[in-house]
Scaffold this motif. Sequence first.
Motif, short mmCIF file in Angstrom:
data_model
loop_
_atom_site.label_atom_id
_atom_site.label_comp_id
_atom_site.label_asym_id
_atom_site.label_seq_id
_atom_site.Cartn_x
_atom_site.Cartn_y
_atom_site.Cartn_z
N TYR A 26 0.82 -1.20 0.00
CA TYR A 26 0.00 0.00 0.00
C TYR A 26 0.86 1.26 0.00
O TYR A 26 0.65 2.17 -0.77
CB TYR A 26 -0.91 -0.01 1.23
CG TYR A 26 -1.87 1.13 1.23
CD1 TYR A 26 -3.13 0.97 0.70
CD2 TYR A 26 -1.49 2.37 1.70
CE1 TYR A 26 -4.01 2.02 0.67
CE2 TYR A 26 -2.36 3.43 1.66
CZ TYR A 26 -3.62 3.24 1.16
OH TYR A 26 -4.48 4.30 1.11
N LEU A 27 1.87 1.24 0.88
CA LEU A 27 2.76 2.39 0.96
C LEU A 27 3.49 2.61 -0.35
O LEU A 27 3.65 3.72 -0.82
CB LEU A 27 3.80 2.18 2.07
CG LEU A 27 3.43 2.64 3.45
CD1 LEU A 27 4.52 2.26 4.42
CD2 LEU A 27 3.23 4.15 3.48
N GLU A 261 -5.15 0.55 4.24
CA GLU A 261 -4.81 1.95 4.47
C GLU A 261 -4.49 2.19 5.95
O GLU A 261 -3.53 2.88 6.29
CB GLU A 261 -5.99 2.82 4.03
CG GLU A 261 -5.73 4.31 4.08
CD GLU A 261 -6.97 5.11 3.67
OE1 GLU A 261 -7.57 4.79 2.62
OE2 GLU A 261 -7.34 6.03 4.41
N LEU A 262 -5.29 1.59 6.82
CA LEU A 262 -5.09 1.79 8.26
C LEU A 262 -3.77 1.16 8.71
O LEU A 262 -3.02 1.76 9.48
CB LEU A 262 -6.26 1.18 9.04
CG LEU A 262 -7.58 1.95 8.89
CD1 LEU A 262 -8.75 1.10 9.35
CD2 LEU A 262 -7.53 3.26 9.68
N ASN A 263 -3.48 -0.02 8.21
CA ASN A 263 -2.21 -0.66 8.56
C ASN A 263 -1.04 0.13 7.99
O ASN A 263 0.01 0.24 8.61
CB ASN A 263 -2.17 -2.10 8.05
CG ASN A 263 -3.12 -2.98 8.83
OD1 ASN A 263 -3.34 -2.77 10.02
ND2 ASN A 263 -3.71 -3.95 8.17
N ALA A 264 -1.24 0.64 6.78
CA ALA A 264 -0.17 1.42 6.14
C ALA A 264 0.16 2.66 6.96
O ALA A 264 1.31 3.08 7.04
CB ALA A 264 -0.58 1.83 4.73
N ARG A 265 -0.87 3.24 7.61
CA ARG A 265 -0.61 4.42 8.43
C ARG A 265 0.31 4.08 9.59
O ARG A 265 1.24 4.83 9.88
CB ARG A 265 -1.93 4.99 8.97
CG ARG A 265 -2.24 6.36 8.43
CD ARG A 265 -3.23 7.11 9.30
NE ARG A 265 -2.54 8.13 10.06
CZ ARG A 265 -2.43 8.16 11.37
NH1 ARG A 265 -2.98 7.22 12.11
NH2 ARG A 265 -1.78 9.12 11.96
N ILE A 266 0.07 2.95 10.21
CA ILE A 266 0.95 2.54 11.31
C ILE A 266 2.34 2.23 10.76
O ILE A 266 3.36 2.63 11.32
CB ILE A 266 0.36 1.33 12.06
CG1 ILE A 266 -1.03 1.66 12.60
CG2 ILE A 266 1.29 0.90 13.20
CD1 ILE A 266 -1.11 2.86 13.52
N SER A 268 3.69 3.57 8.27
CA SER A 268 4.38 4.79 7.84
C SER A 268 5.20 5.40 8.98
O SER A 268 6.19 6.07 8.74
CB SER A 268 3.38 5.82 7.30
OG SER A 268 2.66 6.44 8.35
N PHE A 269 4.77 5.16 10.22
CA PHE A 269 5.55 5.66 11.36
C PHE A 269 6.84 4.85 11.51
O PHE A 269 7.88 5.40 11.87
CB PHE A 269 4.71 5.64 12.64
CG PHE A 269 3.66 6.71 12.66
CD1 PHE A 269 3.95 7.98 13.15
CD2 PHE A 269 2.40 6.48 12.15
CE1 PHE A 269 2.99 8.98 13.16
CE2 PHE A 269 1.43 7.47 12.15
CZ PHE A 269 1.72 8.73 12.65
#
Lengths: 481, 296
Positions: A26-27, A261-266, A268-269
């Motif tokens: 996703y990223l 998308e939600l996992n990708a947000r985590i 991304s950190f």
Amino acid sequence: MSQCGKTRREMIWESGAGFAGTALTYLLAGTGFFNAKATAATTGKKPHFAPKAKSCIFLFMYGGPSHMDTFDPKPELVKRHGQQMPNMETDALLKLRAARLGALLGSRRKFTRYGQSGIEVSDFYPHVGKCIDDIAVIRSMWTDSFAHGSGLLQMNTGFIRQGFPSIGSWLNYGLGTENENLPGYVVMLDHRGGPISGPPNWGSGYMPASFQGTQFRSSGDPILNMEPPAGVTAEQQRRQLDLLAKLGRGPAVAGAPESDELNARIASFELAFRMQSTAPEAVDLSKENEETKRLYGLDNPVTAPYGRNCLIGRRLVERGVRFVQLYSGGGHGDANWDAHRDVDENHSEHCAETDQPIAALLTDLKRRGLLDQTLVIWGGEFGRMPMSDTTRVGTKGGGRDHNPKGFSMWMTGGGVKGGQVVGATDEFGYAAVDNRIHVHDLHATILHLMGLDHTLLKYFHGGRNMRLTDVHGHVVKQLLA
Amino acid sequence: MFEAGKTAAGTSGRRLWLARWLSGAGGPLTARVFVNRVWQWHFGEGLVATANDFGVMGQRPSNPELLDFLAGEFIRSGWNVKHLQKLILRSNTFRVSSEWDERNAARDPEQTLLWRWKPRRLEAEVIRDSALSVTGSLNPAMYGPSIYPDLPKPVLAQQSRPGDNWGKSPGSEAARRSIYIFAKRGLPVPEIDLLDAPDSTVSCERRRVSVTGPQALTLFNGAFSQQQAARLAARIRTEGGGAPKGQVARAFQLVLGRDASPRELDDSLSFLNASGGKLEPFCLVLLNTNEFFYLN
């Protein structure tokens, strides 16, 4: 490449296994507008045909270098120095700018034939001259605008107005990234400031923010907000990321479309945390040997700033960054190439700053076997007029106004046929007349060399499929090896 | 094309003519376009997914009967926006939960029929405003001149004249809603720009959502985030009683609007323990959770 002949990215792409895998996919896909599967299908992330170059370094000479004083010798102009330009009364652009245009101004530079190809380069660029057999000099560029702001935007985005994705955005949209730990599109500015129009020059326009250029700095934090605030240790940040992974995932539901998308947000950190070591490593020149540093002119205060950026540019493409743009010149007036007052004075400074570093970049890429897969482009937003600019305060008649109708750029590296001159301007250097190449044609050619067909690389926006080249552009076949 | 004539005010009446045409002779298209956009604001996606384009290049409506019903209601109510909003917000469809159901998913994987609420990230401006709000620093004052949030030096350095035309907003002025942020075309504000706020010079049909590393860096290390974490820490210190347990519970209530689960409470308390009791790092994490960023 791994043992099985696939890049790591392809492996992750195709495996689709597990949650870390999909988050990463996703990223890499870089957009949340479509779900990850649709992104893979829509943007392809595969070239349309075998690419000649994997990365591109655009050496942007902001302000508009004079072609007649660098790569386009004009003996007739020198001969007629001091006379009037013949078509002042009939040419629309010349009539418009008549108030500031004086007599013909012959170049005072000495041109020398270099290499096997014998292409003439002025004494402003002796180091680059020595690389000429690898370079294709385009002497017939033209563009739509004679103003810096819109000229810059067009060279970067194809359009003279703001709001459109830049070349680097299109390349990352079309090809994806090779290194998920660094941005795929990096911009380094001149130490004197940014160009007119600023960040929209490396913006992603109507595309998601993931495709915009990330500004790197050669000193201090390479990326904005990269370092944690004073007093926050790496252990502390590690603990924070662990806590975020525990508390922060919700409301992800396994199987639901938004969970990628939600996992990708985590993720991304975690990526940001890794960038805190990968980005400084990419700009850390301490591991480069003394010979290399001298090659780029880091031992000389004149060449050091641009030399450092060129060397970082090489390190970035080595690490898989897709598009790197290195600005020479910033701010206003003589702080960039905008030589209204005096070309010799202005260009002496900017050429001296860039000549050795650019030649070093080409030499260094070549000896490392990287020039074959790296496309290097030199040029500004337009060229300069063959007559003197009479209006600038403090001028002694040696300055030149902007000229969008004819100017020079050059290309070298992956897929480019070097040692040749493409196109020509008229005998004064005013307008491109032979094999005229518009900015759209240049863009089409850049995409082609990177493995993309400019008519197929599209992004749906505002009710239609948009392109970098809009409805224009032809690949310049003569430039191809 | 335009009817000639003079209004009482002495103008040509062209705007009135356009308004009449749009609401009458233009047919139900105007109402359809408007209700679709309201629908998109609430659900993230319109009944016609291409909200700017109802023409041949646009997508077909997912539920044409519903679109027509809403457009009809809108016209019948005398173009009453409040009536339209009530109709949508009181519907079962708006209030349906985001719970996942395999059987429904098998029949309608894209959730086109809206059998569940599709969670989505809030807009950049809403995220900033929400942070200001839960930390207790939001200045709700309306109207008046634009505000200039503090920008770090490297951001200003991107301008050809660094700092040019970027003012300074004193104290709580800078904590006003994001809609008041001065829109300077050539100088995007990172907190907003990195979260996909659109370029102000082109029409934006629908916000994109991207997830990037530089975004996370700014959300974790940027001055705004750090400042909000500090404000939240100060707030829960006073509102959460003297003990960490009550402070964590208060933070969950403020930021996520719910009680912490026993497990979340445990995780948070052991984090606080390892962090020497400092509340700020914990607050920064909570302000970056998906739950805070997403409309669920």
